[in-house]
Design a protein around this motif. Structure first.
Motif, short mmCIF file in Angstrom:
data_model
loop_
_atom_site.label_atom_id
_atom_site.label_comp_id
_atom_site.label_asym_id
_atom_site.label_seq_id
_atom_site.Cartn_x
_atom_site.Cartn_y
_atom_site.Cartn_z
N GLY A 55 14.59 -28.89 7.74
CA GLY A 55 13.78 -27.89 7.05
C GLY A 55 13.42 -28.27 5.64
N SER A 56 14.31 -28.99 4.95
CA SER A 56 14.08 -29.38 3.57
C SER A 56 15.10 -30.41 3.15
CB SER A 56 14.15 -28.16 2.63
OG SER A 56 15.31 -27.38 2.88
N ILE A 57 14.73 -31.18 2.12
CA ILE A 57 15.64 -32.15 1.53
C ILE A 57 15.58 -32.04 0.01
CG2 ILE A 57 15.61 -33.83 3.42
CD1 ILE A 57 13.55 -35.44 1.63
N VAL A 58 16.67 -32.43 -0.64
CA VAL A 58 16.71 -32.58 -2.09
C VAL A 58 17.42 -33.89 -2.38
CG1 VAL A 58 16.64 -30.12 -2.63
CG2 VAL A 58 18.85 -31.24 -2.27
N VAL A 59 17.22 -34.38 -3.60
CA VAL A 59 17.89 -35.60 -4.04
C VAL A 59 19.17 -35.22 -4.78
CG1 VAL A 59 17.68 -37.70 -5.42
CG2 VAL A 59 15.68 -36.79 -4.23
N CYS A 60 20.25 -35.93 -4.49
CA CYS A 60 21.53 -35.69 -5.16
C CYS A 60 21.65 -36.59 -6.39
CB CYS A 60 22.69 -35.98 -4.21
SG CYS A 60 22.68 -35.00 -2.70
N ALA A 91 25.85 -20.83 12.50
CA ALA A 91 26.26 -21.42 13.77
C ALA A 91 26.26 -20.38 14.89
CB ALA A 91 27.66 -22.03 13.64
N HIS A 92 26.40 -19.12 14.52
CA HIS A 92 26.40 -18.03 15.50
C HIS A 92 24.99 -17.61 15.89
CE1 HIS A 92 25.89 -16.28 11.56
NE2 HIS A 92 25.53 -15.13 12.08
N LEU A 93 23.97 -18.24 15.29
CA LEU A 93 22.57 -17.92 15.58
C LEU A 93 21.86 -19.19 16.04
CD1 LEU A 93 21.82 -15.69 12.44
CD2 LEU A 93 22.27 -14.90 14.77
N PRO A 94 22.08 -19.61 17.30
CA PRO A 94 21.56 -20.90 17.76
C PRO A 94 20.04 -21.00 17.81
CG PRO A 94 22.47 -19.66 19.59
CD PRO A 94 22.87 -18.93 18.34
N LEU A 95 19.34 -19.86 17.75
CA LEU A 95 17.88 -19.91 17.77
C LEU A 95 17.28 -19.96 16.36
CD1 LEU A 95 16.99 -17.46 20.68
CD2 LEU A 95 17.14 -19.95 20.72
N ASN A 96 18.13 -20.01 15.36
CA ASN A 96 17.66 -20.14 13.98
C ASN A 96 17.74 -21.59 13.53
OD1 ASN A 96 17.25 -17.39 13.78
ND2 ASN A 96 18.42 -17.14 11.90
N ARG A 97 16.90 -21.93 12.55
CA ARG A 97 16.98 -23.23 11.88
C ARG A 97 16.68 -23.03 10.41
NH1 ARG A 97 12.12 -25.08 10.12
NH2 ARG A 97 10.20 -24.54 11.23
N PHE A 98 17.08 -24.03 9.61
CA PHE A 98 16.72 -23.97 8.19
C PHE A 98 15.27 -24.35 8.00
CE2 PHE A 98 21.22 -23.72 7.10
CZ PHE A 98 21.18 -22.92 5.96
N ASN A 99 14.68 -23.80 6.93
CA ASN A 99 13.30 -24.10 6.56
C ASN A 99 13.30 -24.57 5.11
OD1 ASN A 99 10.64 -24.16 7.75
ND2 ASN A 99 10.04 -22.54 6.33
N ASP A 100 12.39 -24.08 4.30
CA ASP A 100 12.19 -24.58 2.95
C ASP A 100 13.44 -24.43 2.08
OD1 ASP A 100 10.64 -25.83 1.07
OD2 ASP A 100 9.07 -24.32 1.05
N GLY A 101 13.59 -25.34 1.11
CA GLY A 101 14.72 -25.28 0.19
C GLY A 101 14.51 -26.14 -1.03
N LYS A 102 15.22 -25.82 -2.11
CA LYS A 102 15.15 -26.58 -3.36
C LYS A 102 16.45 -26.39 -4.13
CE LYS A 102 10.15 -26.46 -4.23
NZ LYS A 102 9.08 -25.96 -5.12
N TRP A 110 19.37 -24.24 -2.71
CA TRP A 110 18.97 -22.99 -2.06
C TRP A 110 18.09 -23.33 -0.86
CZ3 TRP A 110 18.89 -17.85 -4.75
CH2 TRP A 110 19.67 -17.84 -5.90
N ALA A 111 18.36 -22.72 0.28
CA ALA A 111 17.56 -22.97 1.47
C ALA A 111 17.56 -21.72 2.35
CB ALA A 111 18.10 -24.16 2.26
N GLY A 112 16.41 -21.48 2.98
CA GLY A 112 16.25 -20.30 3.82
C GLY A 112 16.19 -20.66 5.29
#
Length: 290
Positions: A55-60, A91-102, A110-112
């Motif tokens: 869904g998103s990546i950030v640099v560490c 993990a209890h919501l298998p039909l969900n995935r992460f999307n945008d984040g920063k 932060w990620a939704g």
């Protein structure tokens, strides 16, 4: 004015971030599970395959990637693509995935999340702290998208795309706490949907229009649309500033939701675009602090 930075034809190009240390623009193809790194001067394109929706990546701070995936948070080896997963708050919501984040100004990620069927109000926004603890910051979102923090670090701007609005929260830097949600920008039906977002040094928001053929610049204090940049593709997904002086605007696009006929009419859909020396200066991307 507008150039093609990379014609890689992403299905769902998203999440551009400028890696200042390496002077590369990074972005993702969400559903194909790919991360791209482009060196603008040489045009060298590196592809990292992570084998699940990202869904998103950030640099560490150490130069690695931190990603938000279908299966939660994980650190990414930029050489091998191997992901070290460590937390999955849904993990209890298998039909969900992460999307945008920063990352926020304090170096927290932060990620939704969202339902893969886009079920209304199925998602949340989470904050990953430096100790890897996770807390939920916003509940009941549908398609969590654009995020930005004001230059004075007192406001957090957020987009839940189906609402057609940008909302502002009062943001407390030390704790990351939010309060006082207020709509500040509203899209008209003819604008498409607000998607990814970035902010410039003057505190103006730059918003990608999904099914809207443009990126626009807005004043979040007055709600005024200042101008827009037309694109030759309908589904404009996100934008960020890059380049050595942060004056190049990079724009991701997508082929998702386009028919075969529409793709024929929009052969550049999925490309990464750039407006070099755009006359505005962006804010550096915050890195994740381990």
């Amino acid at each position: 004015m507008l150039e093609i930075a990379s014609a890689c034809s992403c299905f769902l190009g998203e999440g551009p971030v400028w890696d200042t240390r390496n002077q590369v623009i990074c972005w993702i193809d969400v559903l194909k599970g790919k991360i791209y790194e482009l060196e603008p001067e040489t045009k060298y394109l590196k592809t990292i395959t992570v084998n699940q929706p990202v869904g998103s990546i950030v640099v560490c701070e150490d130069g690695s990637f931190l990603g938000a995936f279908q299966n939660g948070f994980g650190f990414v080896d930029r050489n091998t693509g191997l992901v070290d997963f460590f937390s999955d708050p849904e993990a209890h919501l298998p039909l969900n995935r992460f999307n945008d984040g920063k990352c926020d100004p304090a170096g927290r990620f932060w990620a939704g999340t969202m339902s893969m069927t886009e079920r209304p109000s199925a998602g949340s926004v989470y904050m990953l702290d430096s100790d890897l603890s996770v807390s939920r910051k916003i509940e009941g979102t549908t398609i969590s998208n654009g995020m930005a923090w004001s230059p004075d670090r007192r406001k957090f701007y957020f987009i839940d795309s189906p609402t057609a609005k940008v909302v502002a929260y009062n943001y407390e830097l030390s704790s990351g706490s939010l309060s006082g949600r207020e709509p500040v920008i509203t899209f008209r039906d003819s604008d498409g949907f607000p998607d990814g977002m970035t902010i410039d040094g003057e505190g103006m928001l730059w918003i990608a229009h999904w099914n809207g053929w443009q990126v626009s610049r807005w004043n979040p204090v007055t709600g005024e649309k200042l101008f827009s940049i037309p694109l030759p593709v309908a589904n404009v997904s996100s934008c960020t500033f890059g380049g050595s002086d942060l004056q190049d605007l990079y724009i991701t696009t997508a082929r998702k939701d386009l028919s075969a006929a529409e793709i024929k009419e929009q052969p550049l859909a999925g490309s990464l675009f750039v407006w070099k020396n755009c006359g505005y200066t962006g804010m550096p991307a915050f890195e994740y602090k381990k």
